[in-house]
Design a protein around this motif. Structure first.
Motif, short mmCIF file in Angstrom:
data_model
loop_
_atom_site.label_atom_id
_atom_site.label_comp_id
_atom_site.label_asym_id
_atom_site.label_seq_id
_atom_site.Cartn_x
_atom_site.Cartn_y
_atom_site.Cartn_z
N PRO A 75 5.94 -106.45 -34.86
CA PRO A 75 4.92 -106.83 -35.86
C PRO A 75 3.62 -107.35 -35.23
O PRO A 75 2.55 -107.07 -35.75
CB PRO A 75 5.63 -107.94 -36.66
N LEU A 76 3.71 -108.07 -34.12
CA LEU A 76 2.49 -108.55 -33.47
C LEU A 76 1.71 -107.39 -32.85
O LEU A 76 0.50 -107.26 -33.05
CB LEU A 76 2.83 -109.58 -32.38
N ALA A 77 2.40 -106.55 -32.09
CA ALA A 77 1.72 -105.42 -31.44
C ALA A 77 1.23 -104.40 -32.45
O ALA A 77 0.30 -103.65 -32.18
CB ALA A 77 2.66 -104.75 -30.43
N GLY A 78 1.86 -104.40 -33.63
CA GLY A 78 1.48 -103.46 -34.68
C GLY A 78 0.25 -103.89 -35.45
O GLY A 78 -0.15 -103.19 -36.39
N VAL A 79 -0.37 -105.00 -35.06
CA VAL A 79 -1.61 -105.39 -35.74
C VAL A 79 -2.69 -105.89 -34.78
O VAL A 79 -3.87 -105.61 -35.00
CB VAL A 79 -1.33 -106.43 -36.87
N TYR A 80 -2.32 -106.58 -33.71
CA TYR A 80 -3.35 -107.10 -32.79
C TYR A 80 -3.83 -105.99 -31.86
O TYR A 80 -3.02 -105.42 -31.11
CB TYR A 80 -2.78 -108.25 -31.95
N PRO A 81 -5.11 -105.71 -31.84
CA PRO A 81 -5.59 -104.64 -30.94
C PRO A 81 -5.43 -104.99 -29.47
O PRO A 81 -5.39 -104.09 -28.63
CB PRO A 81 -7.08 -104.51 -31.32
N LYS A 105 0.05 -105.08 -26.47
CA LYS A 105 0.92 -103.92 -26.30
C LYS A 105 2.32 -104.42 -25.90
O LYS A 105 2.45 -105.50 -25.33
CB LYS A 105 0.39 -102.99 -25.20
N ALA A 140 5.71 -100.77 -34.71
CA ALA A 140 4.59 -100.70 -33.77
C ALA A 140 4.22 -99.27 -33.39
O ALA A 140 3.18 -99.06 -32.76
CB ALA A 140 4.92 -101.50 -32.50
N GLY A 141 5.03 -98.30 -33.78
CA GLY A 141 4.77 -96.92 -33.37
C GLY A 141 4.99 -96.74 -31.87
O GLY A 141 5.49 -97.64 -31.17
N PHE A 142 4.63 -95.55 -31.38
CA PHE A 142 4.75 -95.28 -29.95
C PHE A 142 3.50 -95.72 -29.18
O PHE A 142 3.57 -96.01 -27.99
CB PHE A 142 4.94 -93.77 -29.71
N TYR A 143 2.37 -95.73 -29.88
CA TYR A 143 1.10 -95.88 -29.15
C TYR A 143 0.76 -97.32 -28.83
O TYR A 143 -0.21 -97.59 -28.15
CB TYR A 143 -0.02 -95.16 -29.92
N ASN A 144 1.55 -98.25 -29.32
CA ASN A 144 1.42 -99.64 -28.87
C ASN A 144 2.42 -99.97 -27.78
O ASN A 144 2.68 -101.15 -27.51
CB ASN A 144 1.55 -100.60 -30.06
#
Lengths: 473, 473, 473
Positions: C370-376, C379, C404-408
């Motif tokens: 959840p953190l990596a899925g919102v903070y630019p 990662k 977070a998907g794969f790209y984070n």
């Protein structure tokens, strides 16, 4: 294919992996049962009297079973659970059984369903799924079985192919039943386990009186710290003389402490004289885990630690019906800091063997496997209590094997007082292990010959060794 | 096989298990949608006006969607997220949509991708995957749909085969839209839910004023404890008269308390008079959960508890853009100690039904399943928020079923304000459940006839019963 | 099919999913190795001397390996682990190797087994499983290899197809070996990483002296807060001039703080002058994580945070043998509150990139995704330490991708000092990712073309980008 359960239960039907799982299972399914931790009653094997009716054998004493009925609104009274005040509860076993059978669908997806269907079919020969409609017929058939000699405790023990079973007794127990078994001409191996919680936990009801009795029983001065420790030594030896190879400790936390001798003595004095301050009881339990570990390092008894349950969660149920009514709920628990004082003190001792259990699965990969994967004294108990289920046992292997391997585990514990279900529980554990091993082989992470070797080791060799059942008596 | 999604999504193509999963799914895929917990706007169904453009329907209001774009450096301004200071942000929906489409690959592996592809294809008839290249065409096609009468809220409600949907309103809400719906000739069942956080949480902005308004609205003296409780009773009844069968409580922790009447009154007095000390606000929230449970035991409203989110994690984003901008992050949460005072007080009451949700999956097997598996008042809400995804829903079943069974769960909640995605969300939940049931059958842990029965129960029977939608109105 | 490992390791043999996993793997198996985080010794590549004998290459320095032997009672002395007091330990590499080989079965089911079997077969050409019986032959064959020029460090670096490898050096390190490599005619890319723990952690042995040396080295006044921060800036620039693109921070907790300038200065003064109070050291570490993040936002160095290990769990082992002896045990760790001050301060800065690792898998789905899925700026580092194993890496993808998907995420880190095993580690990570992608495709959650794109991105594109190896030097 059985009527109620499949030969391929938990193994699968299709493909190479299922085939291998079945092949592995076939090599272990008939091995004897080692049951190193459980709560069967030694009186059963000493007296060899018939078991009671189906409801009072399979429903009333099993909180795995009746808690699910309660969760859907069935009242404890209506299930025949005795009240502390002696007020009447349902006494008709057929009525209890009918309520249970009507709610059998509630157990779908649970291990209780698997254990009981296995027991219904393999032990009692039922061929129809339990339901409101089949309840009476099932009751009569089971009841008829239970009246036959071949369903008495000793006969079932032999039929179940039990090599050894451990019971659990408190420190003050006279172990009369174990003596009677040993003195009888029956050859079944039933051993006791030293469980001293009642003389270790200052918050236990009747602690002070228990310590007095502990002194009388041992001839040690349990008014003083050294005498109190000596009393443990005396009783541990007494338990060993009745077959015990292990101790068991079921405190709420895994906290340990390693006080200096003077501090330990002062703590004991405060507690024994009723001057204990806040935190003293907790510190005493912590210190006693380390003392027990030190004694184990000396006398070779395997130490089992079972922490993490918040007991008697509902005050009203506890007051009305007492302990062990399905209201013990796990909570998050730390091991890495909690066990450190004990491990620091004796964790590298070659003579010590500690088996740790958990109700908090998050500790498997994070704390317990890393600890067991380095401390020579530490082994992992199997998936326990709510987790000795197919998914629970699978998660145990998936989350511990990569860090602790297989050889820091100790095989299966059925941990049950439900004697008729013991074969089912061991059977399901064997199936889960074989399926896991087959997956490793089909992932090419293990060779086939290794999997066959491991299947046998997990089933009999590791428990025999971990609980020292293979040592000369 | 659809253009963007497969008929076999999450069910599989090969082997017996996939075949059975598909067979199970075919029996539930057309059942009506029960949506007992969500955040759709009742104004949509009261006014039945067309939805806005694609960007303002599918991107701007959905923090599931825009938080992922933000995580890869897209600015909230550039996505049209309104600022608290009213400063201009991107207003061109085509520009917002283009940014979204260019970043569509970020959603690979996420449930958002599955929900939106399903919606794109089944609702709007898109046939090409979204990308920078197809963005404009997709926008035009969706936009054209949204202008047609059959895409207005009531038409979609019917097309989606929604049997009942619950919205969520604050305690002070006049429920005008619900009244308008009830008084209209439209037959759709849209009910409200009583969510009193703003008049329960002393740390909520404007709490004191809210309590004044609460008193005016109800004619109760909210300056006193008993009057304040009565105001809740009045509003609960008002909500029930607008269809509500449930309440909802979204506090940060699950802590409950059960103070004596005098202590509760003194606590209320301190808070109401601005003399609250440290810890008083937290204790008041805890006490109010128990008060709400007691009222539920009286008036029969189902109580939902949704704890565990640390709201507005980034102060700057909160100040600039306000609440609900994707910066709510779960944290570890205890239930076993937290819920104990409430459960001790009313957990065995036959009239009480509490549905508990979690964002901390470690509590599934460790705390929530054991609690729901014994307390008759407790049920498990489905996998929630970040976890209402294929893997999240699978973990929910794997970690709760063995201890709590299926019948202590309550079916699926979509919990969304993204109305067009509701069919996709329910569809995916049904697929995950059918795949899980098929696995149990192929493991020989469940019979086929039971799996078919359960598939239907999980889809419609359990939510209807748990939320009392099947009781006479 | 190899002698010790299968081509289909972790990919499977049967069905569409295994076929697709193999097809994906074939497209990435020969891609170069990006190793952005590890602990190889730059002296190897600077001096290019032969590696030592098999025991001192593969057993003695690898606490993954020897901790398992210790857990089953092998003594550290008997494995050649050096004692702090210089007392003699086993010096015969053949004796060490024999002990290791006799216990090879202990590693069944562990990643160590997979890495070493791969290395034995692919690098050293062994064809028989290791055992007591084959130990000598294996030793001789490996030893003979190690004496050949093509087994020297630079030759292996090239044979392993390493595009770039990062080592880790303390803030005071002169980086002589890195300079020597750069000045040599050898083209291998070996870069350093700035790891300033020893000049950031007041509890580190020799902290005060280290700060003095830090001042001398940089010409900054490390007696004052601003001078101390400047010293970091100077050294960060020096490390960058030796190829560093990243910093690394391995403190016990993830706690951050964001004090005012005056408070930070006062805290530094207390610590520097020996007047630190309780909690000051912890607060200083917390403040320094935020200071490092601020510097990273300025100078573009990627910041890595590796918290959560309780180091040197057994006091006696630490005293006798020192650090890094397998007694570092993870514990539960909070990120959501701990990282908040730092993220609040600089989490939305476009220039900042922070990669967070965990040893507590419960934080994957609950907090980190959840953190990596919102903070630019945030990662997710890959599955780390005990968890860079097949099950551990699978759980990482299952528990992070949906939110977070794969790209984070940032690709694989081998994090090892065991140089010969680096190809095995990367190979296994690629296999696990390909198997996961194949599963998503066969679940119809991802298209095949996307899976092929992602397989490549996870292997080379994401690590190159995350660690800025693709930026102009």
């Amino acid at each position: 294919m059985g009527a109620l359960s499949s030969d391929n239960l938990l193994l699968g039907d299709e493909g190479r992996q299922a085939g291998l799982a079945r092949a592995l299972y076939r090599t272990v399914c008939d091995l004897p049962i080692i049951s190193p931790h459980g709560h069967t009653d030694p009186a059963w094997f000493a007296l060899n009297e018939p078991f009671p009716d189906p409801a009072h054998l399979l429903v009333v004493p099993d909180h795995y079973v009746f808690r699910m009925l309660v969760s859907q609104g069935v009242r404890l009274d209506d299930l025949g659970i005795a009240r502390m005040d002696g007020a009447p509860v349902e006494a008709d076993p057929r009525a209890i059984w009918q309520r249970f059978a009507e709610n059998w669908h509630l157990f779908r997806g649970t291990p209780t369903r698997l254990w009981l269907d296995y027991t219904f079919e393999k032990l009692f020969g039922l061929t129809e799924p339990l339901s409101a409609a089949t309840a009476t017929e099932a009751y009569e058939q089971i009841d008829a079985c239970l009246k036959r000699d071949e369903f008495r405790p000793r006969a079932l023990f032999e039929r179940f192919n039990i090599e050894v079973i451990s019971t659990t007794e408190g420190a003050l127990d006279p172990l009369d039943h174990h003596r009677a078994i040993a003195e009888s001409d029956w050859q079944g191996r039933v051993v006791t386990t030293y469980r001293p919680d009642a003389v270790i936990d200052p918050d236990h009801e009747g602690f002070s009186g228990a310590l007095d009795a502990f002194g009388e029983l041992t001839g040690c001065d349990t008014g003083r710290w050294q005498g109190y420790l000596d009393a443990h030594r005396v009783r541990r030896a007494f338990f060993r003389s009745h077959g015990a190879t292990a101790t068991d400790h079921g405190l709420q936390s895994a906290r340990t402490a390693n006080l200096s001798g003077a501090d330990a003595q002062a703590l004991f004095d405060r507690i024994r004289s009723g001057r204990a301050g806040e935190g003293d009881a907790d510190l005493f339990r912590a210190q006693m885990l380390t003392e027990m570990a030190k004694m184990s390092a000396e006398d070779g008894m395997v130490m089992q630690i079972h922490p993490g349950s918040v007991r008697n969660h509902h005050g009203g149920v506890f007051e009305t019906y007492g302990r062990d009514k399905g209201f013990d709920i796990p909570s998050a628990i730390d091991y890495v800091h909690a066990l450190r004082p004990m491990l620091d003190a004796v964790g590298m001792e070659p003579g010590l063997s500690v088996i740790v259990f958990t109700l908090d699965e998050t500790s498997y990969a994070r704390e317990l496997a890393p600890l067991a994967g380095v401390y020579p004294s530490l082994k992992l108990g199997p998936a326990w209590w709510f987790h000795d289920s197919p998914e629970g046992m699978r998660r145990f292997r998936e989350m511990t094997t990569e860090t602790a391997g297989f050889y820091n585990t100790v095989g299966f514990n059925d941990d049950t007082r439900a004697f008729p279900s013991i074969p089912a529980r061991h059977d399901i554990a064997r199936r889960v292990d074989c399926a896991f091993l087959a997956r490793l082989v089909c992932d090419h992470r293990l060779r086939e010959d290794e999997a066959f070797e491991l299947a046998r080791e997990l089933t009999v060799d590791l428990p025999r060794k971990a609980y020292k059942f293979d040592e000369p008596r």
